[in-house]
Design an enzyme around this catalytic site. Structure first.
Site, short mmCIF file in Angstrom:
data_model
loop_
_atom_site.label_atom_id
_atom_site.label_comp_id
_atom_site.label_asym_id
_atom_site.label_seq_id
_atom_site.Cartn_x
_atom_site.Cartn_y
_atom_site.Cartn_z
N GLU A 44 0.87 -1.17 0.00
CA GLU A 44 0.00 0.00 0.00
C GLU A 44 0.91 1.22 0.00
O GLU A 44 1.72 1.39 0.91
CB GLU A 44 -0.93 0.04 1.21
CG GLU A 44 -1.85 1.24 1.13
CD GLU A 44 -2.72 1.45 2.35
OE1 GLU A 44 -3.59 2.35 2.28
OE2 GLU A 44 -2.55 0.75 3.35
N ASP A 118 -2.11 11.82 -2.69
CA ASP A 118 -2.06 13.26 -2.93
C ASP A 118 -2.26 13.51 -4.43
O ASP A 118 -1.54 12.95 -5.26
CB ASP A 118 -0.70 13.79 -2.49
CG ASP A 118 -0.64 15.30 -2.43
OD1 ASP A 118 -1.34 15.96 -3.24
OD2 ASP A 118 0.11 15.83 -1.60
N ASP A 154 -10.93 10.21 -4.49
CA ASP A 154 -12.15 11.01 -4.50
C ASP A 154 -11.90 12.35 -5.19
O ASP A 154 -12.73 13.23 -5.18
CB ASP A 154 -12.70 11.22 -3.08
CG ASP A 154 -11.67 11.83 -2.14
OD1 ASP A 154 -10.52 12.06 -2.57
OD2 ASP A 154 -12.00 12.07 -0.97
#
Length: 186
Positions: A44, A118, A154
């Site tokens: 991750e 980011d 998102d």
């Protein structure tokens, strides 16, 4: 939003020392030694405070999960979360994603997660995005043929931009949706 500096970062990091890989280059090609019975090795990138990390590790205890984070103030929260849950299949690396090929052998990683990274808005910062072609080529070096990248964001600008980056780097898109939280995959 920037992470606040933790006044007590050093002692908190010390308490979680068993989860932090101090010299990841030494494990090049030998990550599965940390968990020999692991079904898969997953990364991750940018784990933040570790909600996804801990949830995934708890839900799939037969998977070795390595979380990479460059902000120690966020990573310590993630490590504490994993320690509190008693997880033994999760480890952390304090490093930038551009160093992955020096940590992992070719084909050693089965899956990479890019969750809410980011967006680096503005064209001059595009090379910093974790879905930029330069990073996608680095990921190819540690993934086997058929390895997967799971990308969630998102940020609509990053999402739309990334939709073009994956095919340009010869990755096949699958299970794409513009509605992250509902409506299913389209």
């Amino acid at each position: 939003m920037r992470m606040r500096k933790k006044k007590n970062l050093a002692p908190r990091m010390e308490r979680c020392a068993r989860l932090l890989i101090q010299d990841p280059q030494k494990l090049l090609g030998h990550w599965r030694d940390l968990m020999p019975d692991a079904r898969e090795l997953r990364l991750e990138l940018g784990c933040g405070k570790g909600r996804f990390t801990a949830g995934t590790a708890a839900g799939e205890p037969d998977v070795l999960l390595i979380a990479v984070e460059v902000v120690p103030d966020a990573m310590v929260v993630a490590m504490e979360r994993c320690m509190a849950a008693g997880l033994t299949n999760t480890f952390f690396i304090d490093a930038n994603a551009d160093r992955l090929p020096s940590f992992f052998a070719p084909g050693e990683v089965d899956r990479i997660y890019l969750n809410f990274s980011d967006p680096w808005p503005g064209n001059r910062h595009a090379k910093r995005r974790l879905t930029h072609g330069n990073f996608l080529q680095l990921y190819r070096r540690v993934l086997p043929l058929g390895g997967e990248i799971h990308f969630k964001t998102d940020n609509s600008g990053l999402f739309e931009w990334s939709l073009f980056q994956f095919p340009r780097a010869d990755y096949a898109l699958s299970e794409v949706t513009r509605d992250l939280h509902g409506g299913g995959i389209r």
